[in-house]
Design a protein around this motif. Sequence first.
Motif, PDB file in Angstrom:
ATOM      1  N   PRO A 161       0.797  -1.239   0.000  1.00 24.22           N
ATOM      2  CA  PRO A 161       0.000   0.000   0.000  1.00 24.22           C
ATOM      3  C   PRO A 161       0.825   1.283   0.000  1.00 24.22           C
ATOM      4  N   LEU A 162       1.923   1.304   0.733  1.00 22.95           N
ATOM      5  CA  LEU A 162       2.743   2.516   0.781  1.00 22.95           C
ATOM      6  C   LEU A 162       3.401   2.801  -0.571  1.00 22.95           C
ATOM      7  N   ILE A 163       3.811   1.744  -1.264  1.00 23.35           N
ATOM      8  CA  ILE A 163       4.409   1.914  -2.586  1.00 23.35           C
ATOM      9  C   ILE A 163       3.364   2.389  -3.576  1.00 23.35           C
ATOM     10  N   GLN A 164       2.180   1.771  -3.551  1.00 26.99           N
ATOM     11  CA  GLN A 164       1.126   2.179  -4.467  1.00 26.99           C
ATOM     12  C   GLN A 164       0.662   3.606  -4.195  1.00 26.99           C
ATOM     13  N   GLU A 165       0.697   4.006  -2.947  1.00 33.91           N
ATOM     14  CA  GLU A 165       0.333   5.381  -2.608  1.00 33.91           C
ATOM     15  C   GLU A 165       1.279   6.375  -3.275  1.00 33.91           C
ATOM     16  N   GLN A 166       2.576   6.083  -3.212  1.00 28.10           N
ATOM     17  CA  GLN A 166       3.563   6.995  -3.799  1.00 28.10           C
ATOM     18  C   GLN A 166       3.506   6.992  -5.328  1.00 28.10           C
ATOM     19  N   VAL A 167       3.324   5.820  -5.915  1.00 25.73           N
ATOM     20  CA  VAL A 167       3.247   5.739  -7.378  1.00 25.73           C
ATOM     21  C   VAL A 167       1.972   6.421  -7.874  1.00 25.73           C
ATOM     22  N   THR A 168       0.884   6.290  -7.122  1.00 18.38           N
ATOM     23  CA  THR A 168      -0.360   6.970  -7.484  1.00 18.38           C
ATOM     24  C   THR A 168      -0.173   8.482  -7.493  1.00 18.38           C
ATOM     25  N   LYS A 169       0.543   9.011  -6.506  1.00 22.69           N
ATOM     26  CA  LYS A 169       0.816  10.448  -6.470  1.00 22.69           C
ATOM     27  C   LYS A 169       1.598  10.876  -7.706  1.00 22.69           C
ATOM     28  N   ARG A 170       2.543  10.063  -8.106  1.00 27.09           N
ATOM     29  CA  ARG A 170       3.327  10.388  -9.302  1.00 27.09           C
ATOM     30  C   ARG A 170       2.464  10.321 -10.556  1.00 27.09           C
ATOM     31  N   TRP A 171       1.611   9.303 -10.631  1.00 26.96           N
ATOM     32  CA  TRP A 171       0.724   9.140 -11.784  1.00 26.96           C
ATOM     33  C   TRP A 171      -0.196  10.362 -11.925  1.00 26.96           C
ATOM     34  N   GLU A 172      -0.755  10.804 -10.827  1.00 29.16           N
ATOM     35  CA  GLU A 172      -1.678  11.942 -10.858  1.00 29.16           C
ATOM     36  C   GLU A 172      -0.956  13.256 -11.160  1.00 29.16           C
ATOM     37  N   ALA A 173       0.307  13.350 -10.775  1.00 27.95           N
ATOM     38  CA  ALA A 173       1.048  14.604 -10.944  1.00 27.95           C
ATOM     39  C   ALA A 173       1.800  14.689 -12.266  1.00 27.95           C
ATOM     40  N   VAL A 174       1.993  13.578 -12.949  1.00 24.45           N
ATOM     41  CA  VAL A 174       2.871  13.563 -14.118  1.00 24.45           C
ATOM     42  C   VAL A 174       2.279  14.366 -15.271  1.00 24.45           C
ATOM     43  N   THR A 175       3.143  15.143 -15.915  1.00 24.48           N
ATOM     44  CA  THR A 175       2.794  15.926 -17.094  1.00 24.48           C
ATOM     45  C   THR A 175       3.908  15.773 -18.116  1.00 24.48           C
ATOM     46  N   ALA A 176       3.675  16.313 -19.295  1.00 27.00           N
ATOM     47  CA  ALA A 176       4.706  16.259 -20.326  1.00 27.00           C
ATOM     48  C   ALA A 176       5.971  16.977 -19.884  1.00 27.00           C
ATOM     49  N   ASP A 177       5.831  17.979 -19.024  1.00 21.28           N
ATOM     50  CA  ASP A 177       6.979  18.767 -18.581  1.00 21.28           C
ATOM     51  C   ASP A 177       7.796  18.087 -17.488  1.00 21.28           C
ATOM     52  N   ASN A 178       7.124  17.292 -16.624  1.00 19.49           N
ATOM     53  CA  ASN A 178       7.857  16.718 -15.489  1.00 19.49           C
ATOM     54  C   ASN A 178       8.034  15.204 -15.559  1.00 19.49           C
ATOM     55  N   VAL A 179       7.603  14.589 -16.671  1.00 21.73           N
ATOM     56  CA  VAL A 179       7.650  13.137 -16.746  1.00 21.73           C
ATOM     57  C   VAL A 179       9.069  12.599 -16.573  1.00 21.73           C
ATOM     58  N   ALA A 180      10.060  13.314 -17.073  1.00 22.27           N
ATOM     59  CA  ALA A 180      11.450  12.839 -16.954  1.00 22.27           C
ATOM     60  C   ALA A 180      11.939  12.879 -15.509  1.00 22.27           C
ATOM     61  N   ASN A 181      11.300  13.678 -14.670  1.00 22.29           N
ATOM     62  CA  ASN A 181      11.687  13.749 -13.263  1.00 22.29           C
ATOM     63  C   ASN A 181      10.980  12.710 -12.410  1.00 22.29           C
ATOM     64  N   LEU A 182       9.739  12.385 -12.763  1.00 23.33           N
ATOM     65  CA  LEU A 182       8.951  11.457 -11.962  1.00 23.33           C
ATOM     66  C   LEU A 182       9.108  10.008 -12.403  1.00 23.33           C
ATOM     67  N   ALA A 183       9.369   9.801 -13.678  1.00 22.98           N
ATOM     68  CA  ALA A 183       9.506   8.447 -14.229  1.00 22.98           C
ATOM     69  C   ALA A 183      10.940   8.222 -14.675  1.00 22.98           C
ATOM     70  N   ASP A 184      11.424   7.019 -14.487  1.00 25.04           N
ATOM     71  CA  ASP A 184      12.804   6.701 -14.890  1.00 25.04           C
ATOM     72  C   ASP A 184      12.808   6.279 -16.358  1.00 25.04           C
ATOM     73  N   LEU A 185      12.728   7.268 -17.242  1.00 22.52           N
ATOM     74  CA  LEU A 185      12.645   7.003 -18.676  1.00 22.52           C
ATOM     75  C   LEU A 185      13.963   6.466 -19.226  1.00 22.52           C
ATOM     76  N   ARG A 186      15.066   6.918 -18.665  1.00 27.73           N
ATOM     77  CA  ARG A 186      16.365   6.452 -19.138  1.00 27.73           C
ATOM     78  C   ARG A 186      16.516   4.949 -18.867  1.00 27.73           C
ATOM     79  N   TRP A 187      16.134   4.543 -17.667  1.00 31.15           N
ATOM     80  CA  TRP A 187      16.181   3.118 -17.325  1.00 31.15           C
ATOM     81  C   TRP A 187      15.246   2.320 -18.218  1.00 31.15           C
ATOM     82  N   PHE A 188      14.024   2.822 -18.416  1.00 31.37           N
ATOM     83  CA  PHE A 188      13.048   2.083 -19.211  1.00 31.37           C
ATOM     84  C   PHE A 188      13.528   1.910 -20.648  1.00 31.37           C
TER      85      PHE A 188
END
Length: 401
Positions: free
Chosen positions: A342-369
């Motif tokens: 639950p604690l992990i899903q809570e944090q990932v949910t916050k990132r999902w709701e906050a992510v935009t085209a401008d901040n996606v590189a900061n919230l998601a590990d695109l380089r790793w993916f």
Amino acid sequence: MTARHIEPRGRGFLLFDSHPTGCGQLVTTMRDQVAQAALDPRKSRPVVLVIGSSAGYGLAATIAAIRRYGADGVGVCFERPATERRTATAGWYRTIATADVAARSGSNWTFINGDAFADEVKKETLDLIAEKFGGIDYLIYSIAAPRRTDPLTGRTHQSVIQPIGEGYVTKTLDFSGEVPALKQIWVEPATEAEQADTIKVMGGEDWALWVDALISRNLLKKGFTTLALSYIGSHLTAPIYRQGTIGAAKIHLEETANVLYDKLIPLKGRAMTAVAGAAVTQASTAIPGIALYTSLLRGFLDEEMQSPLRQMTEMWDRLTGFQDINLESGWRMRLDWWELHPLIQEQVTKRWEAVTADNVANLADLRWFTAELHRLYGFAVPGVDYAAPCEPDLPWPAPTE
């Protein structure tokens, strides 16, 4: 065929070619990450059949079985050799490397290249098992296929990745540019026919056919266990996955486990599913929203994110009694505890709701993916000299004696 330079050319998240050396190094690295268990020398090696042994969780299950428990066995996969225009598929090269891991470990393995849905491939596999081993201890079923031809009707069914009932708007990653970009898409709901076709491809019917064929040939050893890989995932991806066509197929897979469990009771056997966690695979990347979710999950967890190999090692430890098997509802093994806490899903949910085209590189590990996507084809693998030419036309591995 002449040795040549091979580069990661492709379209979107799909690459046209695979790198033989990179694929081989990837398997070698996986081998080195698995510690050998303390084995009882009085016990014989377990004999394992892996359906879908060349990629993803099936590959990880094969390597973990060989390295950790010295397993013998058979792997079945469907790969394409090199041509004048294209290299072989990555799974072709990974299978060559896996066969080498088995040989160096003293394990007796044969890899069969063919359509696991086809009756002739089942017969070839069972003939081989009867000749070399007399039976098997484990069957691991790990197939993510786009289509399946029903051996009874001859009809080919195509799977789809769509919601059920209503259409769905989701955030997703677009791989058409040089770097992944965030966008929003609409996914049409599946028809009843499309849902039924997806269940025919990705459900438990073929798994049951494999078990029935083994029973009919008396090739199951006492205490035989069969396990199919499944996924549940987050509430963030549920509309397109667990509540969609793929989810319906996974539910059918789990229902099949119950049927098989009852069928195996006279043999003192058991059937179950293993719910694995999120991972970068060719199959999962095609699902809308999954790539973004996985990148956000990695962005939060970083190195705490569990690889398929780590999860499959845990699976074998539970199956063999090295750890408590700890089944849910008597037939489902949960390997996704690290993702769905639950604690992990809570944090990932916050990132999902906050992510935009401008901040996606900061919230998601695109380089790793992106690197993980390339590693599926043998690129971006540490320790490989990609400037050096390599031979793409490599032979399918001969059986280990």
